[in-house]
Design a protein around this motif. Structure first.
Motif: not given
Length: 331
Positions: A295, A301-302, A297-299, A291
């Motif tokens: 980014e 919710p995924s 922060n995007n991990l 990662y």
């Protein structure tokens, strides 16, 4: 106070006030009324906040000074632009932390220079006053002080890679948590998150201690040491061939089939709101992948899309990972 240039007397008054509040807010008998008065003063002008932050940094340095019975003090800082602020801050520390036979620089108790560094928007490369090169990971805070007999860096949070300028007469000390790394010239990485510290050595040799009471242990290239607050001695182990501890220097976070309990400290260092685990069962679920550290922060919710988990939120607003119970087979 207007936005015009301040006179020396006005600047001195702010410095004196910052020193006063630094001392009072660290005192056991500081009242709620005083704390409110400080808040009012702190917010009244941007320079108030700036000067108080400078005092807090010096307070951190003083926290490691020798403690004994009160005695007269002689401040012996080398000339610097912020000499007066340092002198006042040192005087504050003297009032709060009894010191004996203090003779400043000559005694090796006060630094001749003090530097503060942060990496808030991205990776950062810095050069310390002794010529040592340091790379700071995102979300890292480091302070550096130069003393007569040693060089001292404190990793307050985050992660840093050090290329220490060799100087056998002035050891380089990195404080992290309750422990420290002692070197004269070498290359190594230090990661600190909450009460955890991990040191990875690439070149040279270092001495590692996990607290100020027990002795240190040596570390050689290709080895790592880790400890938590309260550990008597660090845990020493070899670095695995696929260890990705230094991937952050290329802006990457590598999770190599880690249990969530081990992966979350690596993830949370990049988040404003740390992710929590609902229970130990959730912590055993494994995660992998590469990662971008900008980014992460995007991990979060995924994660329910790739792992058998769902997200909730605790009363403090932290995201919480919960494992999805497995259905019992029929029959």
């Amino acid at each position: 106070m207007s936005e015009k240039s301040l006179s020396e007397a006005e600047y001195d008054a702010i410095t004196d006030a910052a020193a006063h509040w630094c001392m009072r807010l660290h005192a056991d008998d500081c009242t709620a009324g005083e704390r409110q008065a400080f808040a009012d003063w702190h917010d009244a002008h941007p320079l108030h906040a700036f000067e108080y932050a400078a005092m807090l940094e010096i307070w951190d340095v003083a926290d490691h000074l020798p403690r004994s019975e009160p005695a007269p003090a002689v401040l012996a800082f080398k000339p610097r632009r912020r000499l007066r602020a340092y002198a006042v801050a040192a005087a504050v520390c003297l009032a709060a932390l009894p010191l004996a036979a203090l003779t400043g620089w000559e005694a090796g108790w006060l630094p001749s220079s003090y530097e503060h560094f942060e990496a808030t928007q991205g990776l950062r490369k810095i050069t310390l006053g002794d010529g040592s090169q340091v790379e700071l990971n995102l979300g890292t805070e480091l302070v550096y002080s130069h003393y007569k007999d040693e060089r001292r860096a404190t990793l307050k949070k985050g992660e840093a890679f050090f290329k220490v300028a060799h100087d056998s007469h002035h050891p380089f000390i990195v404080r992290a948590g309750d422990g420290q790394v002692r070197v004269t010239g070498t290359q190594f990485n230090v990661w600190k998150y909450e009460d955890q510290v991990r040191v990875v050595l690439l070149e040279g040799s270092v001495q590692i201690s996990s607290d100020a009471v027990h002795g240190s242990v040596p570390l050689t290239p290709g080895m790592q040491a880790s400890y938590h607050t309260g550990d008597a001695t660090p845990q020493i182990a070899a670095i695995s061939p696929n260890d990705a501890a230094l991937a952050w220097r290329q802006g990457k976070l590598v999770l190599d089939n880690l249990a969530l309990a081990d992966a979350l400290p690596l993830i949370n260092r990049y988040l404003n709101k740390p992710v929590m685990l609902a229970d130990t069962t959730t912590g055993t679920i494994r995660i992998g992948g590469i990662y971008n550290i900008n980014e992460v922060n995007n991990l979060v919710p995924s994660l329910p899309k790739v792992l058998p988990v769902y997200l909730t939120q605790n009363q403090d607003g932290n995201p919480v990972l919960n494992s999805i119970p497995r259905k019992a087979p029929k029959g």
